[in-house]
Design an enzyme around this catalytic site. Structure first.
Site, PDB file in Angstrom:
ATOM      1  N   LYS A 115       0.835  -1.145   0.098  1.00  0.00           N
ATOM      2  CA  LYS A 115       0.000  -0.022  -0.025  1.00  0.00           C
ATOM      3  C   LYS A 115       0.782   1.310  -0.101  1.00  0.00           C
ATOM      4  O   LYS A 115       0.673   2.236  -0.781  1.00  0.00           O
ATOM      5  CB  LYS A 115      -0.786   0.009   1.263  1.00  0.00           C
ATOM      6  CG  LYS A 115      -1.882   1.324   1.233  1.00  0.00           C
ATOM      7  CD  LYS A 115      -2.737   1.215   2.447  1.00  0.00           C
ATOM      8  CE  LYS A 115      -1.841   1.652   3.788  1.00  0.00           C
ATOM      9  NZ  LYS A 115      -2.389   1.656   4.982  1.00  0.00           N
TER      10      LYS A 115
ATOM     11  N   ASP B  38      -6.178   0.589   0.281  1.00  0.00           N
ATOM     12  CA  ASP B  38      -6.351   1.185   1.911  1.00  0.00           C
ATOM     13  C   ASP B  38      -7.839   0.638   2.286  1.00  0.00           C
ATOM     14  O   ASP B  38      -8.536  -0.027   1.497  1.00  0.00           O
ATOM     15  CB  ASP B  38      -5.946   2.590   1.962  1.00  0.00           C
ATOM     16  CG  ASP B  38      -7.048   3.519   1.520  1.00  0.00           C
ATOM     17  OD1 ASP B  38      -7.916   2.987   0.792  1.00  0.00           O
ATOM     18  OD2 ASP B  38      -7.035   4.499   2.016  1.00  0.00           O
TER      19      ASP B  38
END
Length: 241
Positions: free
Chosen positions: A139, A157
């Site tokens: 991420k 996310d």
């Protein structure tokens, strides 16, 4: 399927053809662009190093709080070498408002040390290198690649995961699987901007607990439409930003 609000995400995943899903995803991408023409990374940064550190610090807190702490952090420790040699207690004091400040201070120091020792003090521009740094996963790596290096990637996310499931784009909870499945729905060049648009929508309209369905531009494309506030007036009052 003329109106997906009469369906549910699981049924859409089972019945929608891959081509239909791609077409719907691209309509959603365009609709989000009209709703959020200024969608962008909301962390303040001036270079790849600042974005890398800020993204790591954003775990379990808000971008607003990170932006309040990073000016002092980067004023005192502007680069990898400075962070590598920083007094851990000073880092902890600066990062205290962010929560988990001891772990975050160690990550910042560890990132500095790793960059100095293995990458000449510079942030690498490859995902496989970024994920070797302390506190950096896919991420964070995709955020840095997309916004600092211009390398497209989907940042999975909590908002992107939630919306991807609600939109019937994926049934998986695995971020890597979501990255692959959702990433196949739009042009590769659009992945970073898709991330920002989904995050903006998740923060401003499609909330985790009570989405503002009645004021959502995706109501005709979303199989989860109706799970939140459906009254247009009441829904509009929920909208943030």
């Amino acid at each position: 399927m003329d109106r997906l609000s009469t369906q549910d995400p699981g049924r859409v995943l089972a019945e929608e053809t891959p081509l239909a899903r791609v077409r719907r995803a691209r309509r959603i991408y365009r609709a989000l662009g009209e709703r959020y023409p200024d969608a962008r990374c909301e962390l303040d940064f001036r270079n790849p190093f600042e974005l890398l550190v800020a993204t790591v610090l954003s775990a379990q807190t808000t971008d607003v709080r990170v932006n309040q702490s990073t000016p002092e952090l980067f004023d005192r420790f502007p680069d990898a070498a400075a962070c590598a040699n920083a007094d851990l207690r000073v880092l902890e004091d600066i990062l205290r408002p962010l929560g988990f400040f001891r772990a975050k201070a160690r990550s910042v120091q560890g990132i500095g040390q790793a960059l100095v020792e293995r990458f000449g003090g510079q942030v690498p521009g490859r995902l496989e290198d970024l994920v070797t740094l302390p506190g950096v996963g896919r991420k964070t790596a995709n955020v840095v690649l997309g916004d600092a290096f211009g390398v497209p990637g989907l940042t999975v996310d909590t908002h992107v995961l939630r919306l991807s499931q609600r939109l019937g784009w994926t049934g998986s909870d695995d971020p890597v699987a979501v990255e692959q499945e959702v990433g196949a729905l739009v042009e590769r060049r659009d992945l970073t901007l898709l991330s920002h648009r989904l995050i903006f929508h998740g923060r401003r309209t499609c909330f985790a607990r009570r989405p503002a369905c009645g004021a959502c531009p995706l109501v005709r494309e979303c199989p989860s439409a109706g799970i939140g506030e459906t009254d247009p007036v009441l829904a509009a009052e929920l909208i943030k930003g």
